[in-house]
Motif scaffolding. Structure first.
Motif, PDB file in Angstrom:
ATOM      1  N   PRO A  47       7.577  -0.306   3.429  1.00 17.89           N
ATOM      2  CA  PRO A  47       6.231  -0.800   3.753  1.00 17.89           C
ATOM      3  C   PRO A  47       5.285  -0.653   2.565  1.00 17.89           C
ATOM      4  CG  PRO A  47       6.522   1.388   4.664  1.00 17.89           C
ATOM      5  CD  PRO A  47       7.834   1.023   4.009  1.00 17.89           C
ATOM      6  N   TYR A  48       5.830  -0.810   1.365  1.00 19.75           N
ATOM      7  CA  TYR A  48       5.043  -0.616   0.137  1.00 19.75           C
ATOM      8  C   TYR A  48       5.360  -1.703  -0.879  1.00 19.75           C
ATOM      9  CZ  TYR A  48       4.548   4.065   2.012  1.00 19.75           C
ATOM     10  OH  TYR A  48       4.269   5.119   2.836  1.00 19.75           O
ATOM     11  N   HIS A  49       4.365  -2.019  -1.704  1.00 15.69           N
ATOM     12  CA  HIS A  49       4.572  -2.885  -2.859  1.00 15.69           C
ATOM     13  C   HIS A  49       3.920  -2.222  -4.054  1.00 15.69           C
ATOM     14  CE1 HIS A  49       6.159  -6.271  -0.619  1.00 15.69           C
ATOM     15  NE2 HIS A  49       5.233  -6.022   0.284  1.00 15.69           N
ATOM     16  N   ILE A  50       4.595  -2.266  -5.192  1.00 18.67           N
ATOM     17  CA  ILE A  50       3.976  -1.775  -6.421  1.00 18.67           C
ATOM     18  C   ILE A  50       3.255  -2.940  -7.080  1.00 18.67           C
ATOM     19  CG2 ILE A  50       4.346  -0.687  -8.651  1.00 18.67           C
ATOM     20  CD1 ILE A  50       6.848   0.597  -7.575  1.00 18.67           C
ATOM     21  N   LEU A  51       1.944  -2.805  -7.219  1.00 19.33           N
ATOM     22  CA  LEU A  51       1.132  -3.863  -7.823  1.00 19.33           C
ATOM     23  C   LEU A  51       0.612  -3.394  -9.173  1.00 19.33           C
ATOM     24  CD1 LEU A  51      -0.935  -4.912  -4.663  1.00 19.33           C
ATOM     25  CD2 LEU A  51       1.263  -5.807  -5.487  1.00 19.33           C
ATOM     26  N   THR A  52       0.521  -4.332 -10.123  1.00 20.46           N
ATOM     27  CA  THR A  52       0.051  -3.982 -11.463  1.00 20.46           C
ATOM     28  C   THR A  52      -1.183  -4.808 -11.822  1.00 20.46           C
ATOM     29  OG1 THR A  52       1.508  -5.621 -12.490  1.00 20.46           O
ATOM     30  CG2 THR A  52       2.392  -3.404 -12.220  1.00 20.46           C
ATOM     31  N   ILE A  67       0.275   1.668  -5.468  1.00 18.62           N
ATOM     32  CA  ILE A  67       1.307   1.514  -4.441  1.00 18.62           C
ATOM     33  C   ILE A  67       0.581   1.076  -3.177  1.00 18.62           C
ATOM     34  CG2 ILE A  67       3.096   2.683  -3.107  1.00 18.62           C
ATOM     35  CD1 ILE A  67       3.488   4.491  -5.586  1.00 18.62           C
ATOM     36  N   ALA A  68       0.673  -0.220  -2.899  1.00 17.92           N
ATOM     37  CA  ALA A  68      -0.082  -0.806  -1.798  1.00 17.92           C
ATOM     38  C   ALA A  68       0.754  -0.781  -0.532  1.00 17.92           C
ATOM     39  CB  ALA A  68      -0.466  -2.235  -2.146  1.00 17.92           C
ATOM     40  N   GLY A 121      -3.494   2.754  -1.307  1.00 20.29           N
ATOM     41  CA  GLY A 121      -3.641   1.682  -2.290  1.00 20.29           C
ATOM     42  C   GLY A 121      -4.850   1.823  -3.196  1.00 20.29           C
ATOM     43  N   SER A 122      -5.725   2.786  -2.902  1.00 26.48           N
ATOM     44  CA  SER A 122      -6.850   3.010  -3.812  1.00 26.48           C
ATOM     45  C   SER A 122      -6.514   4.081  -4.855  1.00 26.48           C
ATOM     46  CB  SER A 122      -8.104   3.423  -3.026  1.00 26.48           C
ATOM     47  OG  SER A 122      -7.921   4.707  -2.480  1.00 26.48           O
ATOM     48  N   THR A 123      -5.332   4.677  -4.740  1.00 28.39           N
ATOM     49  CA  THR A 123      -4.905   5.687  -5.712  1.00 28.39           C
ATOM     50  C   THR A 123      -4.304   4.952  -6.912  1.00 28.39           C
ATOM     51  OG1 THR A 123      -4.372   7.126  -3.845  1.00 28.39           O
ATOM     52  CG2 THR A 123      -3.520   7.773  -6.004  1.00 28.39           C
ATOM     53  N   THR A 124      -4.938   5.088  -8.071  1.00 30.68           N
ATOM     54  CA  THR A 124      -4.612   4.241  -9.220  1.00 30.68           C
ATOM     55  C   THR A 124      -3.953   5.055 -10.331  1.00 30.68           C
ATOM     56  OG1 THR A 124      -6.489   2.850  -8.689  1.00 30.68           O
ATOM     57  CG2 THR A 124      -5.592   2.644 -10.909  1.00 30.68           C
ATOM     58  N   TYR A 125      -2.816   4.572 -10.799  1.00 34.00           N
ATOM     59  CA  TYR A 125      -2.067   5.254 -11.858  1.00 34.00           C
ATOM     60  C   TYR A 125      -2.214   4.467 -13.161  1.00 34.00           C
ATOM     61  CZ  TYR A 125      -0.229   7.294  -7.613  1.00 34.00           C
ATOM     62  OH  TYR A 125      -0.131   7.920  -6.393  1.00 34.00           O
ATOM     63  N   ALA A 143       7.215   8.722  -0.132  1.00 29.82           N
ATOM     64  CA  ALA A 143       7.447   9.421   1.140  1.00 29.82           C
ATOM     65  C   ALA A 143       6.182   9.447   1.980  1.00 29.82           C
ATOM     66  CB  ALA A 143       7.930  10.847   0.882  1.00 29.82           C
ATOM     67  N   GLN A 144       6.353   9.106   3.249  1.00 35.44           N
ATOM     68  CA  GLN A 144       5.235   9.250   4.194  1.00 35.44           C
ATOM     69  C   GLN A 144       5.186  10.678   4.690  1.00 35.44           C
ATOM     70  OE1 GLN A 144       5.773   6.269   7.234  1.00 35.44           O
ATOM     71  NE2 GLN A 144       4.625   4.769   6.041  1.00 35.44           N
ATOM     72  N   GLN A 145       6.338  11.275   4.872  1.00 30.53           N
ATOM     73  CA  GLN A 145       6.453  12.673   5.238  1.00 30.53           C
ATOM     74  C   GLN A 145       7.852  13.124   4.863  1.00 30.53           C
ATOM     75  OE1 GLN A 145       6.867  13.133   9.638  1.00 30.53           O
ATOM     76  NE2 GLN A 145       5.794  11.161   9.625  1.00 30.53           N
ATOM     77  N   ARG A 146       8.126  14.398   5.104  1.00 31.74           N
ATOM     78  CA  ARG A 146       9.343  15.004   4.598  1.00 31.74           C
ATOM     79  C   ARG A 146      10.599  14.165   4.848  1.00 31.74           C
ATOM     80  NH1 ARG A 146      12.228  19.491   3.322  1.00 31.74           N
ATOM     81  NH2 ARG A 146      14.103  19.894   4.528  1.00 31.74           N
ATOM     82  N   ASN A 147      10.782  13.693   6.055  1.00 25.61           N
ATOM     83  CA  ASN A 147      12.029  13.015   6.397  1.00 25.61           C
ATOM     84  C   ASN A 147      11.914  11.502   6.377  1.00 25.61           C
ATOM     85  OD1 ASN A 147      13.224  15.472   6.711  1.00 25.61           O
ATOM     86  ND2 ASN A 147      12.951  15.542   8.925  1.00 25.61           N
ATOM     87  N   VAL A 148      10.812  10.986   5.908  1.00 24.81           N
ATOM     88  CA  VAL A 148      10.568   9.543   5.968  1.00 24.81           C
ATOM     89  C   VAL A 148      10.204   9.055   4.570  1.00 24.81           C
ATOM     90  CG1 VAL A 148       9.236   7.697   7.033  1.00 24.81           C
ATOM     91  CG2 VAL A 148       9.767   9.765   8.346  1.00 24.81           C
ATOM     92  N   PHE A 149      11.202   8.524   3.862  1.00 20.41           N
ATOM     93  CA  PHE A 149      10.939   8.072   2.498  1.00 20.41           C
ATOM     94  C   PHE A 149      11.764   6.835   2.182  1.00 20.41           C
ATOM     95  CE2 PHE A 149      14.440  11.062   2.309  1.00 20.41           C
ATOM     96  CZ  PHE A 149      15.339  10.460   1.451  1.00 20.41           C
ATOM     97  N   TRP A 150      11.278   6.089   1.207  1.00 26.95           N
ATOM     98  CA  TRP A 150      11.958   4.873   0.763  1.00 26.95           C
ATOM     99  C   TRP A 150      12.303   5.017  -0.713  1.00 26.95           C
ATOM    100  CZ3 TRP A 150       8.392   4.968   4.559  1.00 26.95           C
ATOM    101  CH2 TRP A 150       8.673   4.239   5.729  1.00 26.95           C
ATOM    102  N   LEU A 151      13.490   4.564  -1.092  1.00 28.17           N
ATOM    103  CA  LEU A 151      13.942   4.605  -2.478  1.00 28.17           C
ATOM    104  C   LEU A 151      13.820   3.225  -3.097  1.00 28.17           C
ATOM    105  CD1 LEU A 151      17.357   6.481  -2.188  1.00 28.17           C
ATOM    106  CD2 LEU A 151      15.136   7.440  -2.825  1.00 28.17           C
TER     107      LEU A 151
END
Ligand SMILES: *[C@@H]1O[C@H](CO)[C@@H](O)[C@H](O)[C@H]1NC(C)=O
Length: 176
Positions: A47-52, A67-68, A121-125, A143-151
């Motif tokens: 449920p994420y997209h990396i935007l530049t 990371i939107a 999505g407002s956290t900017t790297y 990761a949304q939480q400990r057991n919930v992450f996407w690679l």
């Protein structure tokens, strides 16, 4: 009853924070996989997209990355070139509750969380490109939480947008 509930809440908070309380370790730079025994990544699509900030990059010009999508708490974010797993370029100015991580011998090679407060999505790297590559992409574990992450969440590929000296000369007042 209330005491049981409180104990449960405390336990939950502790287990969440123990995912990687202080961020991903350098040992996960290459496979970018959390080391939770027996915990599988969530299936794609994430449920994420990396935007530049730009589809191109130039030496000396920073690219900002977000990371939107859904809110998240933990991440490992790198830039890579071609099919290599080395982290390229330099991250700087890590936003609140994040920090730099040394990857591939590069002290600015990755960004990871410093704690598990909410990011979105407002956290900017901020990333500065290397001078020796012509294409890059960003890749993250989120990761949304400990057991919930996407690679393996990837941005589009960015290409080097060369500035030709003759162009600069013929358009002397060009902004940007
Ligand atoms: C890029 O980021 C670095 C580190 O934060 C900063 O020192 C530099 O001034 C930035 N460059 C540009 C062109 O904004």
């Amino acid at each position: 009853m209330a005491a049981t509930l409180l104990a449960l809440l405390v336990l939950q908070a502790v287990s969440l924070a123990s995912a990687f309380p202080g961020g991903a370790p350098a040992s996960s730079c290459v496979d970018m996989t959390p080391r939770h025994a027996g915990v599988q990544p969530q299936p794609d699509p994430a449920p994420y997209h990396i935007l530049t900030s730009s589809p191109t990059f130039q030496t000396g010009q920073n690219v900002t990355v977000v990371i939107a999508g859904a809110e998240y708490r933990a991440l490992l974010l790198e830039a890579r070139a071609g099919t290599k797993s080395a982290a390229v370029g330099s991250w700087s100015l890590p936003p609140a509750d994040t920090k730099l991580l040394q990857c591939s011998g590069n002290p600015y090679g990755a960004i990871t969380h410093a704690g598990t407060s909410i990011k979105d999505g407002s956290t900017t790297y901020t990333w500065t490109p290397p001078s020796d590559t012509n294409t890059v992409y960003f890749i993250a574990t989120v990761a949304q939480q400990r057991n919930v992450f996407w690679l393996n969440i990837k941005s589009d590929t960015l290409t080097r947008g060369e500035r030709h000296p003759t162009q600069d000369l013929s358009v002397p007042n060009k902004s940007t």
